[in-house]
Design a protein around this motif. Structure first.
Motif, PDB file in Angstrom:
ATOM      1  N   UNK A   1       0.907  -1.461  -0.194  1.00 24.18           N
ATOM      2  CA  UNK A   1      -0.849  -0.010   0.325  1.00 24.18           C
ATOM      3  C   UNK A   1       0.912   1.586   0.203  1.00 24.18           C
ATOM      4  N   UNK A   2       1.818   0.786  -0.020  1.00 25.13           N
ATOM      5  CA  UNK A   2       3.166   2.390   0.302  1.00 25.13           C
ATOM      6  C   UNK A   2       2.983   3.039   0.872  1.00 25.13           C
TER       7      UNK A   2
ATOM      8  N   UNK B   1       6.855  18.123   2.537  1.00 25.03           N
ATOM      9  CA  UNK B   1       6.669  18.214   0.337  1.00 25.03           C
ATOM     10  C   UNK B   1       5.241  17.435   0.521  1.00 25.03           C
ATOM     11  N   UNK B   2       4.990  16.156   0.661  1.00 22.32           N
ATOM     12  CA  UNK B   2       4.876  14.918  -0.063  1.00 22.32           C
ATOM     13  C   UNK B   2       2.924  15.455  -0.036  1.00 22.32           C
TER      14      UNK B   2
ATOM     15  N   UNK C   1       3.311   7.046  -1.922  1.00 22.05           N
ATOM     16  CA  UNK C   1       4.173   7.089  -2.945  1.00 22.05           C
ATOM     17  C   UNK C   1       5.573   8.298  -2.941  1.00 22.05           C
ATOM     18  N   UNK C   2       4.839   9.593  -3.127  1.00 18.63           N
ATOM     19  CA  UNK C   2       5.516  10.897  -2.469  1.00 18.63           C
ATOM     20  C   UNK C   2       6.107  10.875  -1.040  1.00 18.63           C
ATOM     21  N   UNK C   3       5.525  10.568  -0.276  1.00 19.73           N
ATOM     22  CA  UNK C   3       5.440  10.417   0.980  1.00 19.73           C
ATOM     23  C   UNK C   3       7.305   9.382   1.181  1.00 19.73           C
ATOM     24  N   UNK C   4       6.819   8.470  -0.018  1.00 16.29           N
ATOM     25  CA  UNK C   4       7.754   7.639   0.621  1.00 16.29           C
ATOM     26  C   UNK C   4       9.424   8.020   0.005  1.00 16.29           C
TER      27      UNK C   4
END
Length: 412
Positions: free
Chosen positions: A135-136, A347-348, A360-363
């Motif tokens: 689920x990322x 950021x995300x 995904x952007x958090x990762x």
């Protein structure tokens, strides 16, 4: 830290402390979605916690939960992520892998969960990682020290990162075991040691890396024994170890067994220090070990939080928040883990419409995080491991853990 404490199933009171976030859905008509001021609606993102909130290890688990709650409250108060409100979704894993897996499944099925802080135990994370990864959802552990979680089963010879979503703020047993071995051999001048572990991922791994380094330095392991995690009578293992006349016993496991083991060793005339890892570094160890635990040793990750200038504000803020339980061994790491996620969210979530599309952007952002935290510099290497390799040796002195030395571990 690792392993389960196999206690009898505790009925989980108030199974989880999640407040339904339904109250914040907009009541207005949808017709003004073309920018007529409706963009100011606050969106919710949740940071999950998976830790033992009941049972033998709850002292550590509740310290993790409250430290995350503190970080989240401060982020909300300062409006760290404009347009978003953060919430904590805490789940009890009872220090059991299957319960942890269920907790992860519940969090993974919640569209508002953006990240998770936890777990305490290495073998619980082994079940949690594969649930969150598809689920990322990022996971940052303040306490898992098993090297395989970031570098795979063959971490010593062929390190490979199993799950790109997994990170940790504490250093690992690849460092902690050898650190203890160097202290005993080089500083305490101890050349003969017996080892005992509880057969769980954490304890076994710790004894493995300790043994390798101790022998490399020229030390002798005169006995190598195991116990069962649900044992409380250790006469048999004490009798097996005693004839080999070790100068210390190195134990891999956690305080519910280590304390009584120390007490029974001394009562049987094996009057040598027991040394363990961060799993025994807790006031409960001293309660269980009794008066004869004086002189026993533990290593723990990082420097003692209450001595760090960087932690002064955390300690004050935690006290001011009036949590019922102390921040315990992993509070500083949990606060830093939560803030690593919050830093990534700046950021995300900035232009995100919802949580799921921002995972995904958090990762991606989490891998690049770098800031001065409570426990020191918070940053991650290519495996998701912390770049900090600081550890501390503690000794029981007059019924309290006292700092012996804090060092940055250097690979030889």
């Amino acid at each position: 830290m690792g392993g389960t404490v196999q206690q009898r199933s505790v009925v989980r009171v108030g199974a989880s402390l999640i407040v339904a976030s339904l109250a914040l859905t907009a009541c207005g008509s949808r017709s003004n979605d073309d920018g007529g001021g409706s963009g100011s609606e606050t969106k919710i993102a949740k940071i999950g916690v998976i830790a033992p909130l009941s049972g033998d290890l709850s002292a550590l688990g509740l310290g993790i939960q409250h430290s995350v709650e503190l970080a989240v409250k401060q982020a909300n108060d300062s409006n760290a992520i404009p347009g978003w409100k953060l919430e904590v979704a805490a789940k009890d894993d009872e220090a059991k892998p299957d319960v942890g897996k269920n907790a992860a499944t519940a969090l993974a099925s919640d569209k508002d969960v953006i990240g998770v802080v936890g777990t305490l135990n290495t073998n619980v994370s082994q079940q949690v990682q594969p649930v969150l990864a598809p689920k990322n959802i990022v996971q940052v552990s303040p306490a898992n020290t098993g090297p395989g979680l970031t570098q795979g089963a063959a971490w010593q010879k062929d390190p490979k990162r199993p799950y790109p979503t997994y990170f940790r703020t504490c250093t690992t047993d690849a460092v902690q075991g050898p650190f203890a071995a160097r202290y005993l051999f080089e500083t305490a001048k101890i050349t003969k040691v017996a080892t005992i572990h509880d057969k769980k991922a954490y304890g076994q791994g710790l004894v493995g890396t300790f043994t390798e380094e101790f022998k490399k330095l020229g030390g002798q392991v005169v006995a190598a024994e195991t116990i069962n995690p649900d044992d409380s009578n250790f006469q048999a293992v004490v009798s097996a170890v005693k004839p080999s006349a070790p100068q210390a016993v190195y134990y891999g496991g956690e305080y519910p067994q280590a304390g009584p083991l120390s007490q029974q060793m001394k009562a049987a005339g094996l009057n040598v220090p027991l040394m363990g890892g961060d799993g025994i570094y807790d006031p409960k160890y001293i309660q269980l070990g009794g008066k004869t635990s004086n002189g026993d040793l533990a290593t723990s990750v990082g420097a003692p939080v209450d001595t760090l200038p960087s932690a002064k504000k955390f300690v004050e803020d935690y006290k001011a928040a009036n949590f019922k339980e102390p921040y315990a061994a992993y509070g500083g790491y949990s606060y830093d883990a939560a803030n690593a996620i919050i830093n990534a969210l700046k950021t995300s979530l900035k232009d995100a419409k919802d949580v799921e599309s921002a995972r995904q952007a958090t990762l991606d952002a989490l891998g690049k995080v770098s800031f001065d935290g409570v426990t020191g510099k918070v940053a991650f290497d290519q495996y998701g491991d912390t770049t900090s390799k600081v550890l501390t040796v503690y000794k029981v002195d007059a019924g309290k853990w006292a700092t012996v030395e804090t060092k940055d571990f250097e690979t030889k």
